[in-house]
Structures are given as C-alpha cells and as structure tokens.
Design a protein around this motif. Sequence first.
Motif, PDB file in Angstrom:
ATOM      1  N   ARG A 100       0.852  -1.181   0.000  1.00 29.37           N
ATOM      2  CA  ARG A 100       0.000   0.000   0.000  1.00 29.37           C
ATOM      3  C   ARG A 100       0.887   1.228   0.000  1.00 29.37           C
ATOM      4  N   ALA A 117       1.076   0.272 -12.094  1.00 29.32           N
ATOM      5  CA  ALA A 117      -0.227   0.674 -11.564  1.00 29.32           C
ATOM      6  C   ALA A 117      -0.216   2.199 -11.526  1.00 29.32           C
ATOM      7  N   ALA A 134       3.747  -2.371 -10.495  1.00 25.11           N
ATOM      8  CA  ALA A 134       2.493  -3.058 -10.188  1.00 25.11           C
ATOM      9  C   ALA A 134       2.672  -4.161  -9.160  1.00 25.11           C
ATOM     10  N   TYR A 442      -6.351  -3.818  -7.380  1.00 27.32           N
ATOM     11  CA  TYR A 442      -5.892  -2.486  -6.994  1.00 27.32           C
ATOM     12  C   TYR A 442      -7.116  -1.653  -6.616  1.00 27.32           C
ATOM     13  N   ARG A 444      -8.527   1.893  -4.073  1.00 30.12           N
ATOM     14  CA  ARG A 444      -8.077   3.124  -3.427  1.00 30.12           C
ATOM     15  C   ARG A 444      -9.210   3.772  -2.655  1.00 30.12           C
ATOM     16  N   CYS A 451      -2.721  -2.829  -3.009  1.00 33.60           N
ATOM     17  CA  CYS A 451      -2.687  -3.986  -3.898  1.00 33.60           C
ATOM     18  C   CYS A 451      -2.961  -5.248  -3.088  1.00 33.60           C
TER      19      CYS A 451
END
Length: 463
Positions: A100, A117, A134, A442, A444, A451
């Motif tokens: 993270r 990512a 990623a 992924y 947020r 992740c």
Amino acid sequence: MPSPSQPSESHREQKSRRAGSRLRLTAACVALPAMIAAVHLALHAGRDAVERQPTLTAAHAATPATETDWPNLFGPHHDSSTGQPINTRWPDSGPPELWRTAIGTGYSSPVVSHDRAIVAHRIGDEELVSAFDAASGTPLWEHRRPTSFECGSHYTNGPYSTPAISGDQLISLGAQGRLECLNVETGELLWFRETGDEFQVPTDVFGAGHSPRIFGGLAILNIGGTTPESGIVAFDMQSGDVRWQATSHGASFATPVLAELHGRERLVALTADALVVLDPADGRTVSEFACRSNVPDAYTAVTPVVFDNLILVSIFGYGSVCLEIRPDESLNALWEDRRTLTSQYNPLLCADGAVYGIHATDKSFRCIDLRTGQLHWRWKSSLGRSTHLIAGDQILLFGEFGELAAIQRNPVECVPTATVTPTLFDGERCYSAPALAEGLLYVRNEAELVCIDLRPAHVVADQ
C-alpha cells in the motif's frame, strides 16, 4: 480551433510527493422468491450457466484486449469483466495484502498496464498522475499539473476522470478540463489541450469527470461544450488535433461504449440529454433517445450496457430504460422502470443477458433480466454502494466502506462465495472502481492505493 499545446521543458521535469491513510465492515444475504429462476434460464439452468463461459456485452466482443492488463476504466473490455480467475477462499481477515502507498484525494480509478499501476489524484493545489511498480508498489514516475478546482458540494475536489492507456500513451483529464497525453514508460508530457476553455464548457458542481474512450487512434470524450457541435469530441492520439465533433449535448460522467450493432461498428454515448448512437469513424449521429435526470445538479454517471442489440440506460432521477436498436438503427424502448434497478454512479455488469448492479435507493445488489426488466434476486449487505467487476465465474465487490466480498455470477440465485472482509481503509468512503490485473486487485480511497493478492493458489505456487 486551437491546436494542442506542446509542454515546456520545465513542465516535463516536475517531480515527487505523496500523502495519508483511512475506512470500515459487515454482511447478510437476501434472495427473492424462487419464481425468478425458472424464467430467466430456460436455455441453461443453474450451475451450468455459471460454469460455462459467459456471453458478455457487445462492447466486450468489439474490443481486442489483453486480459492481463486493466488499461482504462472498467478494464480490458470496457465492461468491468475479465476471464481471469480469482481466489475467493480467503480467511475472515481477508486476502493477503501485497503493498500500500499514500496518495492524494479524488475518485479516479487505478489502471494497470506496462507492469505499472497508475492513478490520478490531488495533493494541495496540484493534480498528479503517479506510476508505481504493479508488483511491489515502488514509485516509478510522477506528473503534476496545477489546479484550483473546488467542488460545489461536499464531495472531493477531484480528479474524477480515470486515465486510459493505449500502446505507450496515456490520456488523462483534470477536473478543470485539461486533457493531457503522457508517455506511459516515463510520464513525459507529449501534448495537452485546455478543453474547458476551448469548448467553453460550463463550470458545474463536479467539474470534468468523464473518462476517455480510446479507439482507432482516437481519444473520444464526453466534453459537453457550448461551442458548436462540442458535446462529444474525438482527438487524434498522436497529435492532439480534433478529428471530429458531434452533438450539442451537455456532458455526463458516462464513458462512451464501442459495440457492434447489426454488423456495424457503433459508438454508444450517454450524454446529459440523450442516449446517442454514432459512427465512430466520423462522429455522424445515427440515432438518439432523449433521457435526462430531473434532479437538480445530478450527473448522469452510469455507462450504458450494450448486449445483443439492446442498450440499458440508467440515470438517477430518471430511472432505467432498455432500448432495442433495430436493423434500420432506430431505437425502440422495450421497458422503462424506476424501482427495479436504477444506479446512481455504480457500474452495471452484464453476462448472458443478466444485469447486476446496485439499486440506488436501498443500496442492495440486484440481478435483473435485461430484455424484460424482471427482478431475479437482490442481496442486502453492509457493502453499501459498492463497485464491482466480473472475474471468471465470480463477481467481486468492493464496498463503499472499503470491504471486499464475492458472489457467484449466477442469474438464478445469490450465492456468496467469499465473506465480507474487514475494511481495507480507515477514513473516507471508497467511490473509485477497482482494477484487476494478473490476479492482483488495486483499490483506493482518498488517502491510499492498495494492492491485494487474489491469485489462485496454483498461480502463486508457480511464481
């Protein structure tokens, strides 16, 4: 029409920062009367329908894509689906977290391509596009642009639009309408346009929030300008030049959908004023159906579902309508409804003619028949207004408060396959759609990008 601007050297060389962390959990399943099941699957019953490969949307069929990437909003097929299997046998504490990292605010969703990512976010008076490795979360590059946008409501100040990647180019739109093309590998700014000024886009509560649809070397956006024919605009990916313009409609947050309809390639766009079918080559309007929200300051935000010459439109403050496009390309409303499944902003999923999504009024996750509008089942849980995606035979849900859960992709009944996890965050609600690439999820909120490892056990063992 102004030309795209080239970046100054100092703009290319701007560098790095980051910020904060936060969110919560629970669940319960409610299936509706069993009368449902029989009607929908006269063809294939129960588990056979779940285990076979789904017939997904027309957008899915029209999109050549790499299953291992999630290069734009709603993934490689632009319909929140992937054939990638995922592990749903996780402990009560949830699946393993790989990494993270702190990020800024905004509702833009993460995208994954080139082993990166990438997420758009805001820190202070700057909007950022940041790239991370990623697999490890290691920062790779960061691009910044100034912003002074302030939301006219209690929600975030943006950015709202999700970047889109094609080849080595990334298209990103800021809350004030600055459209930029970046190099995916380096973050170098290649060109930009100030679409808010160029097309005289009205300043609304949420600013610019539509995400680009890339097709045939064009970046197509739901601009909503007030200059002539600037409702929908297609930009050349290489030069930034305008290739075509169409409609005088206001903007929506819905992303245009590319689909094959009666053997013709068509662009289906939901604007603030109508559902419009266009020729993607030149922007010619083929047909349209008037529909708009009756709620003041409400945004049309749900991308249409296109399946088997049917188009499902869902607008908060209007309801849902299923349109059939006929061979002569006229549109016919098969049914309209306000109570069965109307989404406010959460994506709608479609497989085998069944549509799955969040009903805005009670926040239940529901399944309906696309052609008839009949309700098959509903699931009331603690996930709130979740976002979600199809992964193989599973539907993965990312809750409004940061939890994860999974259910079978099953039009007959609601079958949970993975328990609702504790929240991944602590703080703001989670309004951004998830991204899934090579079994890694992924997600947020407005402080962190995380992740999660959802790879099946045999995939992890082979690594």
